[in-house]
Scaffold this motif. Structure first.
Motif, short mmCIF file in Angstrom:
data_model
loop_
_atom_site.label_atom_id
_atom_site.label_comp_id
_atom_site.label_asym_id
_atom_site.label_seq_id
_atom_site.Cartn_x
_atom_site.Cartn_y
_atom_site.Cartn_z
N VAL A 175 0.84 -1.20 0.00
CA VAL A 175 0.00 0.00 0.00
C VAL A 175 0.87 1.24 0.00
O VAL A 175 2.05 1.20 0.39
N SER A 176 0.30 2.37 -0.44
CA SER A 176 1.00 3.66 -0.45
C SER A 176 0.09 4.70 0.20
O SER A 176 -0.57 5.49 -0.48
N GLY A 212 -0.54 9.93 7.76
CA GLY A 212 -1.58 9.88 8.79
C GLY A 212 -2.72 8.95 8.47
O GLY A 212 -3.58 8.71 9.33
N GLU A 213 -2.77 8.43 7.27
CA GLU A 213 -3.88 7.57 6.88
C GLU A 213 -3.70 6.17 7.47
O GLU A 213 -2.60 5.64 7.52
N LYS A 214 -4.81 5.58 7.98
CA LYS A 214 -4.76 4.26 8.57
C LYS A 214 -4.53 3.21 7.49
O LYS A 214 -5.10 3.27 6.41
N VAL A 215 -3.65 2.22 7.79
CA VAL A 215 -3.30 1.19 6.82
C VAL A 215 -3.72 -0.17 7.36
O VAL A 215 -3.54 -0.47 8.54
#
Length: 396
Positions: A373-374, A378-381
């Motif tokens: 994933v990229s 701050g984005e939830k992974v």
């Protein structure tokens, strides 16, 4: 990336490779040869090295990669059993790609090693092949290989350490095979390893080892005793010897003297009808072929196998299983089944084998691997993996 993290990544990569190469399942084998034994076998059978030379190389593989063909080092610039670095690593990959080999496997890397030696390091190769088949020969091979092929930092010190490890550890472990390759005990014929009795065998510190210990263990194995055949007289071997002695009304002291030795050979080679190798329990995945075999002494022998499933109260005659070696397709309904064989000689005498069991496991298959994933800052992974099998657990 730290070395521990690299090893975890290498292990995960190995799992993916195995699932890819063996579609749908992994085959379980209780006696699969270790990476170390596979490497030793290649040195002896394919490269023509004597045991001492092979032990010298084993000491170096141990130091370089601990027999892990996926081991990397130097921040990912070194790779494999011998930690080929930079250009040598690229040569490994190119050679394997050109010859239809997988550079991540033991076979691919050993094939390249042999090619690399003959092409670019013939002097090292010729020296290794010339060492005497003795403990000192093992030391010389280990020292020379480190000094002239691996060439690590502080090579003089490391070469001495590896040479000594070849002499004190690996020579003692492999000299018992007398130039033969390491095999699963079920594939070893005791007569090929037979030696004459010449000393009392017993548990000691350090442990006794040698061809006589290996032969004695193999005799016990073929008589159905649960013993590790490694040529080393440890406490577990002493316990099995005690069991044999008790079964044959001998003094149960755990030491193999002349009386115990004679009883072993009489039991194994005696002229009367006798089961000399009992079937071994098997663990297999559904869809695999589970194999059982029995050996017996005597003349005009015939065989009849029986089975008893876990839900059965009595044995069932296995109508089409009338040879010394049989196989059955592993299915869940066979899980927990016991098998045995009755051997009959030409005079009508009968001998029955010990029972063995079949354990059937559901195959473990990764059906969906984690995706890269990229994310934005701050984005939830989220990562996920899917697999088939029973009683699964996961560790990221």
């Amino acid at each position: 990336m730290r070395k521990k993290a690299r090893r975890v990544l290498a292990a995960l990569t190995a799992l993916v490779i195995v699932f890819t190469i063996m579609p749908g399942r992994l085959t379980m084998a209780d006696n699969t040869l270790s990476n170390e034994a596979q490497v030793y076998n290649y040195f002896v059978s394919e490269m023509g090295l004597n045991t001492a030379a092979a032990c010298g190389l084993l000491a170096n593989v141990k130091a370089e990669s601990d027999f892990n063909p996926l081991e990397d080092g130097d921040d990912g610039t070194s790779f494999g059993l011998f930690q080929w670095h930079a250009g040598r690593k690229r040569s490994l990959i190119n050679y394997c790609e050109s010859n239809g080999l997988d550079y991540m496997t033991i076979n691919g890397q050993l094939r390249f090693l042999e090619y690399d030696l003959k092409k670019s390091y013939s002097g090292v190769y010729n020296y290794i092949k010339s060492v005497d088949n003795t403990p000192d020969g093992a030391y010389k091979a280990g020292y020379h290989w480190c000094y002239y092929y691996e060439i690590p930092a502080k090579k003089e010190i490391k070469a001495d350490i590896r040479g000594e490890n070849a002499r004190s550890t690996y020579w003692k472990k492999y000299e018992v095979y007398r130039g033969k390759t390491v095999k699963d005990p079920s594939e070893m014929n005791p007569k090929e390893y037979k030696v004459s009795y010449n000393r009392l065998l017993k548990f000691s510190d350090p442990n006794l080892s040698g061809p006589d210990v290996l032969y004695m263990q193999l005799c016990l194995y073929c008589l159905g005793y649960n013993i590790k055949v490694d040529g080393c007289y440890g406490p577990s071997t002493a316990s099995v010897v005690k069991a044999f002695q008790s079964d044959h009304s001998l003094d149960s002291d755990g030491m193999c003297g002349k009386a115990t030795w004679n009883a072993l050979e009489s039991e194994l080679y005696g002229p009367k009808l006798k089961v000399t190798r009992h079937p071994k329990s098997v663990t297999a995945y559904t869809g695999d072929e589970a194999k059982f075999s029995v050996n017996a002494s005597g003349s005009s022998l015939s065989y009849q196998w029986y089975y008893r499933k876990s839900s059965d109260s009595s044995w069932t005659l296995w109508k089409d299983k009338t040879s010394s070696a049989i196989s059955v397709k592993a299915e869940e309904s066979w899980n927990g089944t016991q098998v045995k064989c009755t051997v009959t000689d030409g005079s009508g005498g009968k001998a029955e084998s010990k029972t063995a069991s079949l354990t059937v496991k559901t195959p473990l298959v990764i059906t969906e691997h984690p995706k890269s994933v990229s994310p934005k800052n701050g984005e939830k992974v989220t990562f996920s993996v899917k697999a088939t099998g029973k009683d699964l657990s996961y560790q990221w």
